[in-house]
Scaffold this motif. Structure first.
Motif, PDB file in Angstrom:
ATOM      1  N   GLU A 261       0.634  -1.225   0.048  1.00 15.44           N
ATOM      2  CA  GLU A 261      -0.138  -0.059  -0.037  1.00 15.44           C
ATOM      3  C   GLU A 261       0.912   1.397  -0.127  1.00 15.44           C
ATOM      4  O   GLU A 261       0.318   2.255  -0.400  1.00 15.44           O
ATOM      5  N   THR A 262       1.894   1.283   0.799  1.00 15.81           N
ATOM      6  CA  THR A 262       2.867   2.598   0.905  1.00 15.81           C
ATOM      7  C   THR A 262       4.179   2.651   0.642  1.00 15.81           C
ATOM      8  O   THR A 262       4.765   3.734   0.021  1.00 15.81           O
ATOM      9  N   GLN A 263       4.892   1.258   0.038  1.00 16.10           N
ATOM     10  CA  GLN A 263       6.504   1.432  -0.270  1.00 16.10           C
ATOM     11  C   GLN A 263       6.496   1.031  -1.536  1.00 16.10           C
ATOM     12  O   GLN A 263       7.607   0.994  -1.930  1.00 16.10           O
ATOM     13  N   GLY A 264       5.576   0.731  -2.362  1.00 19.12           N
ATOM     14  CA  GLY A 264       5.631   0.392  -3.795  1.00 19.12           C
ATOM     15  C   GLY A 264       6.160  -0.901  -4.364  1.00 19.12           C
ATOM     16  O   GLY A 264       6.504  -1.416  -5.187  1.00 19.12           O
ATOM     17  N   TYR A 265       5.917  -1.690  -3.269  1.00 12.78           N
ATOM     18  CA  TYR A 265       6.354  -3.096  -3.466  1.00 12.78           C
ATOM     19  C   TYR A 265       5.036  -3.898  -4.077  1.00 12.78           C
ATOM     20  O   TYR A 265       3.929  -3.465  -4.036  1.00 12.78           O
ATOM     21  N   THR A 266       5.230  -4.868  -5.161  1.00  6.76           N
ATOM     22  CA  THR A 266       4.120  -5.460  -5.457  1.00  6.76           C
ATOM     23  C   THR A 266       3.814  -6.542  -4.657  1.00  6.76           C
ATOM     24  O   THR A 266       4.802  -6.957  -3.745  1.00  6.76           O
ATOM     25  N   GLN A 267       2.453  -7.134  -4.678  1.00  4.28           N
ATOM     26  CA  GLN A 267       2.133  -8.435  -3.766  1.00  4.28           C
ATOM     27  C   GLN A 267       3.104  -9.369  -3.731  1.00  4.28           C
ATOM     28  O   GLN A 267       3.698 -10.033  -2.794  1.00  4.28           O
ATOM     29  N   GLU A 268       3.737  -9.801  -4.835  1.00  3.76           N
ATOM     30  CA  GLU A 268       4.700 -10.939  -4.815  1.00  3.76           C
ATOM     31  C   GLU A 268       6.030 -10.505  -4.352  1.00  3.76           C
ATOM     32  O   GLU A 268       6.532 -11.481  -3.874  1.00  3.76           O
ATOM     33  N   GLU A 269       6.423  -9.361  -4.621  1.00  5.93           N
ATOM     34  CA  GLU A 269       7.781  -8.906  -4.014  1.00  5.93           C
ATOM     35  C   GLU A 269       7.563  -8.827  -2.531  1.00  5.93           C
ATOM     36  O   GLU A 269       8.644  -9.442  -1.779  1.00  5.93           O
TER      37      GLU A 269
END
Length: 161
Positions: A114-122
């Motif tokens: 939601e806030t750090q720019g990760y994808t769900q998979e990452e």
């Protein structure tokens, strides 16, 4: 073996204190509603960790070496303490992640997406028990050796025999 009893004792104390710190982090909400603060405030454990190393080496100096400890003796004692901590780190991480704060990975994954720019998979690849066990074990070994090296400088006897 009597030579290492103090080192082992302080290694166990270190693990118990680190588990207590995890309980405190969870109670303060750093693993859920205040997870945004976790990355900053968890670093304050370094003060506690260094203090434990100081107490351990002073204990060894005063109660085993009769107040006269060389740098080498202090460093070796710190490394033994580090090895104890490193050996128990996977168990400590398991206890933290399954008993103390079982929702941490879900919470940090959601926060990261939601806030750090990760994808769900990452996020799922990075924030999981296996990865944390590996990271925390390596970290315990490396930082423990460095801490031992530095603390031994300050705890050694002023005039080495």
């Amino acid at each position: 073996m009597k030579n290492r009893t103090i080192d082992i004792k302080w290694g166990v104390i270190f693990i118990l204190v680190s588990l207590a710190w995890m309980v405190m982090e969870r109670a303060l909400g750093w693993h859920d509603e205040n997870i945004a603060d976790h990355a900053t405030y968890t670093n304050f454990f370094a003060i506690v960790a260094i203090a434990i190393y100081v107490f351990a080496l002073r204990d060894k100096k005063n109660n085993f070496y009769q107040g006269q400890m060389t740098y080498k003796q202090g460093f070796i004692s710190g490394v033994i303490l580090t090895l104890v901590v490193t050996i128990f780190t996977p168990l400590s991480q398991y206890i933290t992640s399954t008993i103390i704060t079982p929702d941490y990975f879900t919470n940090v994954i959601n926060y990261s997406v939601e806030t750090q720019g990760y994808t769900q998979e990452e996020a799922e690849e990075y924030f999981n028990l296996q990865n944390y066990i590996i990271q925390s074990t390596i970290f315990a070994l490396i930082v423990g050796i460095i801490t031992s090296a530095v603390v031994a400088i300050f705890v050694k006897s002023k005039k080495e025999s």
